[in-house]
Design an enzyme around this catalytic site. Structure first.
Site, PDB file in Angstrom:
ATOM      1  N   PHE A 251      11.272  -2.875   3.488  1.00  0.00           N
ATOM      2  CA  PHE A 251      10.061  -3.040   4.305  1.00  0.00           C
ATOM      3  C   PHE A 251      10.212  -3.135   5.819  1.00  0.00           C
ATOM      4  CE2 PHE A 251       9.038  -3.986  -0.205  1.00  0.00           C
ATOM      5  CZ  PHE A 251       8.077  -3.184  -0.401  1.00  0.00           C
ATOM      6  N   CYS A 262      -5.465  -3.267  -1.098  1.00  0.00           N
ATOM      7  CA  CYS A 262      -5.197  -4.664  -1.162  1.00  0.00           C
ATOM      8  C   CYS A 262      -4.521  -5.405   0.107  1.00  0.00           C
ATOM      9  CB  CYS A 262      -3.770  -4.719  -2.281  1.00  0.00           C
ATOM     10  SG  CYS A 262      -4.486  -4.245  -3.853  1.00  0.00           S
TER      11      CYS A 262
END
Length: 435
Positions: A251, A262
């Site tokens: 990430f 979300c």
């Protein structure tokens, strides 16, 4: 075990299907008649790899049914609540109308001894309030947050990396824990870590995990902003700091930023709830995390306009990708779709293509032009933007694509392409935070 799943959107439909695949008898309930009709026919109302096949098998075995009538849940003993908690229209907080409505309808069919299991992402303190609401029925509440990744939702349900149970009692051997252990027996037997805690901690686990992930993504995008003015390469920077085990490489991919239904709304709701609790300063950094994320969208639009020498009217641009991530048709708060719309608003003729999200995008952005393939979108484009890192875009052969357009300018908004391969094929390559 006989289970009901209240709410058959993305979370609920996946959870109901996965539980039925484990052999439980499951009824999914939702007020949306069209959604229920699709699910009952064996077709999910959204794209998730492998879900249609699992759904059809469970339906054909008779372990999975769907209904719009809450009475269908009356003979279930465990009831999962998996309704959405979108951002409020009048602020950043979570809209709990659907959760409250689901609980109100469910209390009419609950029996003493039933277990209500919350899956929805809610502000801390919600579970305690809902437990009080269902207590007169003789049922009990457990909070069991979900950690699904779109594109991997079935795997994440059947083979989770952890299970969290928020219970009212401090007794780790309580009957409620035993019931959930039995429901998730294959995962428990496979050694999946299980954390049994109180309501508040279980609620905070999900939002704090999302906040940490969002912060990590925005951090590397902030480094990309600095790299762009110094000539540094943010990809090499991420590789170097990612070797530190305390940081990790996952990430740390600079690009267009995060989106979906979300992460953005959850960090905003978390910050809003912290303000309500009088500790807003504790997560005030999340406002900057959000701001960095949103800036990346305009940065991509600016790269495109720069490649067009600042003139937009009548220029043609191909946008590859509309979903917020690959292996999904979800365009909620999608950076890719946002960029396409910004370019269109600037006067550019946008031709877009996504392997799964064309129709989803068309419903919210009908003014864009949609192509049936990547090559059709690229044809005669002056600039090509890779906005979602679908494998078919990552695997595009720059030599083959060159035949579709003479301009040969590509903006890699996800840093998912090999710059040297594209440059060797005669393309002008623009990455995010890369020289």
């Amino acid at each position: 075990m006989k289970l009901s799943v209240i709410g058959c959107g993305y979370l609920g439909a996946v959870h109901a299907t996965a539980m039925a695949s484990l052999g439980h008898e499951v009824v999914g309930i939702d007020v949306d008649e069209n959604r229920i009709a699709m699910l009952a026919s064996g077709k999910a109302p959204f794209f998730e790899p492998g879900l249609d096949d699992l759904l059809t098998k469970a339906r054909d075995r008779g372990t999975l049914t769907f209904s719009t009538d809450f009475a269908a849940a009356s003979d279930a003993t465990v009831h999962f609540v998996a309704v959405g908690t979108p951002q409020r229209a009048d602020g950043d907080g979570a809209d709990l109308r659907y959760v409250d409505s689901a609980i109100a309808s469910l209390t009419a069919v609950l029996s003493p001894g039933d277990l209500v299991v919350g899956k929805s992402t809610v502000p801390v303190g919600t579970a305690r309030r809902l437990a009080d609401a269902i207590r007169p029925t003789g049922a009990r509440l457990v909070w069991n947050p979900e950690f699904l990744r779109e594109g991997f939702a079935i795997q994440d349900t059947l083979e989770p990396d952890r299970l969290v149970y928020g219970i009212e009692s401090d007794d780790l051997s309580s009957a409620d824990v035993a019931v959930l252990d039995e429901i998730y027996r294959p995962a428990i037997d496979a050694g999946t870590p299980r954390v049994v805690t109180d309501y508040a901690t279980a609620e905070l686990v999900k939002v704090s995990a999302n906040a940490f992930l969002a912060t990590k993504i925005s951090f590397i995008n902030a480094m990309a902003e600095i790299a762009e003015v110094t000539g540094a390469d943010v990809t090499q920077l991420a590789d170097a700091i990612g070797f530190d085990a305390r940081i990790g490489r996952r990430f740390l991919n600079a690009g267009i930023g995060f989106g979906g239904g979300c992460l953005p709304k959850d960090i905003r709701a978390f910050a809003a709830r912290a303000e309500e609790l009088g500790v807003g300063e504790s997560v005030r950094f999340l406002h900057e995390v959000d701001a960095i994320n949103l800036r990346r969208r305009q940065r991509v639009a600016d790269l495109v306009l720069g490649a067009l020498d600042g003139t937009a009217d009548g220029r043609r641009v191909a946008v590859l990708g509309l979903a917020f991530k690959p292996d999904s048709d979800d365009t909620r708060d999608s950076p890719a779709l946002d960029v396409a719309r910004r370019l269109h608003a600037a006067g550019i003729e946008v031709r877009a293509f996504d392997p799964a999200a064309n129709e989803t995008a068309r419903r919210v952005a009908p003014d864009l032009a949609y192509a049936d393939s990547a090559l059709a979108a690229i044809a005669d484009a002056e600039v090509v933007v890779v906005a979602t890192e679908w494998r078919e875009f990552r695997d595009l052969d720059p030599e083959t694509v060159s035949s579709a357009t003479s301009a040969r300018i590509i903006v890699d908004a996800r840093n998912c392409l090999d710059p040297e391969a594209w440059r060797a094929a005669g393309w002008t390559y623009h990455g995010m935070g890369r020289p």
